[in-house]
Design a protein around this motif. Sequence first.
Motif, PDB file in Angstrom:
ATOM      1  N   THR A  75     -12.561   5.021  -3.116  1.00  0.00           N
ATOM      2  CA  THR A  75     -13.409   5.494  -4.151  1.00  0.00           C
ATOM      3  C   THR A  75     -14.167   4.527  -5.171  1.00  0.00           C
ATOM      4  O   THR A  75     -15.265   4.547  -5.435  1.00  0.00           O
ATOM      5  CB  THR A  75     -12.482   6.541  -5.002  1.00  0.00           C
ATOM      6  OG1 THR A  75     -12.072   7.434  -4.187  1.00  0.00           O
ATOM      7  CG2 THR A  75     -13.271   7.195  -6.103  1.00  0.00           C
ATOM      8  N   VAL A  76     -13.378   3.411  -5.477  1.00  0.00           N
ATOM      9  CA  VAL A  76     -13.974   2.523  -6.381  1.00  0.00           C
ATOM     10  C   VAL A  76     -15.099   1.596  -5.679  1.00  0.00           C
ATOM     11  O   VAL A  76     -16.217   1.565  -6.198  1.00  0.00           O
ATOM     12  CB  VAL A  76     -13.100   1.798  -7.056  1.00  0.00           C
ATOM     13  CG1 VAL A  76     -13.663   0.387  -7.542  1.00  0.00           C
ATOM     14  CG2 VAL A  76     -12.078   2.285  -7.953  1.00  0.00           C
ATOM     15  N   VAL A  77     -14.895   1.284  -4.516  1.00  0.00           N
ATOM     16  CA  VAL A  77     -15.726   0.443  -3.670  1.00  0.00           C
ATOM     17  C   VAL A  77     -17.171   1.469  -3.390  1.00  0.00           C
ATOM     18  O   VAL A  77     -18.177   1.087  -3.584  1.00  0.00           O
ATOM     19  CB  VAL A  77     -15.329   0.164  -2.504  1.00  0.00           C
ATOM     20  CG1 VAL A  77     -16.309  -0.533  -1.327  1.00  0.00           C
ATOM     21  CG2 VAL A  77     -14.417  -0.753  -2.611  1.00  0.00           C
TER      22      VAL A  77
ATOM     23  N   VAL B 191     -17.650   4.316   3.085  1.00  0.00           N
ATOM     24  CA  VAL B 191     -16.867   3.073   2.982  1.00  0.00           C
ATOM     25  C   VAL B 191     -15.446   3.450   3.456  1.00  0.00           C
ATOM     26  O   VAL B 191     -14.818   4.411   3.336  1.00  0.00           O
ATOM     27  CB  VAL B 191     -16.655   2.645   1.375  1.00  0.00           C
ATOM     28  CG1 VAL B 191     -15.716   1.467   1.481  1.00  0.00           C
ATOM     29  CG2 VAL B 191     -17.938   2.240   0.804  1.00  0.00           C
ATOM     30  N   PHE B 192     -15.188   2.374   4.451  1.00  0.00           N
ATOM     31  CA  PHE B 192     -13.962   2.432   5.000  1.00  0.00           C
ATOM     32  C   PHE B 192     -13.083   1.012   4.957  1.00  0.00           C
ATOM     33  O   PHE B 192     -13.587   0.062   5.176  1.00  0.00           O
ATOM     34  CB  PHE B 192     -13.890   2.664   6.549  1.00  0.00           C
ATOM     35  CG  PHE B 192     -12.510   2.664   7.302  1.00  0.00           C
ATOM     36  CD1 PHE B 192     -11.603   3.374   7.000  1.00  0.00           C
ATOM     37  CD2 PHE B 192     -12.577   2.191   8.522  1.00  0.00           C
ATOM     38  CE1 PHE B 192     -10.504   3.397   7.532  1.00  0.00           C
ATOM     39  CE2 PHE B 192     -11.179   2.066   9.155  1.00  0.00           C
ATOM     40  CZ  PHE B 192     -10.158   2.983   8.703  1.00  0.00           C
ATOM     41  N   VAL B 193     -12.161   1.076   4.043  1.00  0.00           N
ATOM     42  CA  VAL B 193     -11.100  -0.169   3.945  1.00  0.00           C
ATOM     43  C   VAL B 193     -10.089  -0.204   4.961  1.00  0.00           C
ATOM     44  O   VAL B 193      -9.413   0.634   4.961  1.00  0.00           O
ATOM     45  CB  VAL B 193     -10.410  -0.077   2.400  1.00  0.00           C
ATOM     46  CG1 VAL B 193      -9.828  -1.251   2.199  1.00  0.00           C
ATOM     47  CG2 VAL B 193     -11.805   0.143   1.356  1.00  0.00           C
ATOM     48  N   ARG B 194      -9.984  -1.398   5.273  1.00  0.00           N
ATOM     49  CA  ARG B 194      -8.708  -1.597   6.458  1.00  0.00           C
ATOM     50  C   ARG B 194      -7.892  -2.787   5.761  1.00  0.00           C
ATOM     51  O   ARG B 194      -8.210  -3.689   5.186  1.00  0.00           O
ATOM     52  CB  ARG B 194      -9.530  -2.355   7.642  1.00  0.00           C
ATOM     53  CG  ARG B 194     -10.311  -1.478   8.330  1.00  0.00           C
ATOM     54  CD  ARG B 194     -10.819  -2.117   9.890  1.00  0.00           C
ATOM     55  NE  ARG B 194     -11.454  -1.203  10.707  1.00  0.00           N
ATOM     56  CZ  ARG B 194     -12.929  -1.186  10.444  1.00  0.00           C
ATOM     57  NH1 ARG B 194     -13.532  -1.921   9.328  1.00  0.00           N
ATOM     58  NH2 ARG B 194     -13.620  -0.474  11.219  1.00  0.00           N
TER      59      ARG B 194
ATOM     60  N   SER C  34      -8.731  -4.685 -11.655  1.00  0.00           N
ATOM     61  CA  SER C  34      -9.992  -4.138 -11.925  1.00  0.00           C
ATOM     62  C   SER C  34      -9.868  -2.629 -11.044  1.00  0.00           C
ATOM     63  O   SER C  34     -10.694  -1.849 -11.508  1.00  0.00           O
ATOM     64  CB  SER C  34     -10.910  -5.301 -11.140  1.00  0.00           C
ATOM     65  OG  SER C  34     -10.919  -5.207 -10.003  1.00  0.00           O
ATOM     66  N   VAL C  35      -9.478  -2.478  -9.881  1.00  0.00           N
ATOM     67  CA  VAL C  35      -9.761  -1.407  -8.999  1.00  0.00           C
ATOM     68  C   VAL C  35      -8.964  -0.080  -9.881  1.00  0.00           C
ATOM     69  O   VAL C  35      -9.538   0.931 -10.007  1.00  0.00           O
ATOM     70  CB  VAL C  35      -8.837  -1.458  -7.671  1.00  0.00           C
ATOM     71  CG1 VAL C  35      -8.876  -0.131  -7.214  1.00  0.00           C
ATOM     72  CG2 VAL C  35      -9.778  -2.553  -6.895  1.00  0.00           C
TER      73      VAL C  35
END
Length: 264
Positions: free
Chosen positions: A23-25, A41-44, A90-91
């Motif tokens: 969400t943040v990214v 966005v997809f975080v791995r 920060s996130v």
Amino acid sequence: MFGGLTGLTNPKGTDWGEQILNTVVTQTIRHLFTKSESVEVFVRCHPSSKLLQGSIDSFTMKGRGLVIRRDFAAEEIFIETDAVAIDFSSVLSGKLRLRQPTQAIAQVVLTEDGINQAFKAELVTKRLLNQSLPALTVFSGGKPVSFNDVQVELLPENRLRILAKADLNNGELVPMSMTVAVGIERRRRISFTNPEIDLEQVPEAQRELSQNLSLALVEILDNMVDLDRFDLDGVKMRLNRLETEGKRLIFSGYAEIERIPRSG
């Protein structure tokens, strides 16, 4: 390349940390653009517990219908980073800060319509108005020359057709038509070379003038598109490849990301 990423969603089992980070990214990236049709966005991160130490394996972003600095439209932008070290605190506060620089591969797709719209942007038009190159003022009695009504058509094999008019500031407008090759120089500059001037539709009395003004316009364009002038704060772009594909111009390269910029 883009097709397999369409409709990216968080996979089953994604924990709260990855959900927050996604969400943040996403929101951080959206704020870099004046307008965006979609940003995915997809975080791995495996195991996901590494998030607590601020370690991410990579993240992938796909954007469509993006507008940068109000006037520069991109049909698609794809970015995939190397491993990323972030400040996880920060996130939690809804922001994203890097603990160290990272690199990413990138692909940007521009359309013919988007390129023509960019030629109307102030950042571009101011470099085409009131030019005083010696090769130009010879033909205008010492007065600056302006280039207006620039239209670009994408052609196969990395070539463009350019139509424009030169205003000699003496009441005379000179039509121009040419094709040029586009390429990459020093991984950061778009080059315009090998012009072929078309004088068939130019009145005979203006043909020599049109020929010389066309060459001057190519010289101006060849020195105009430098990525260092368009870099976002904290992000340096470099290009590896450029190709025309139908009505699209596709750039492939990489980005060196020192910090997340606040806005585009």
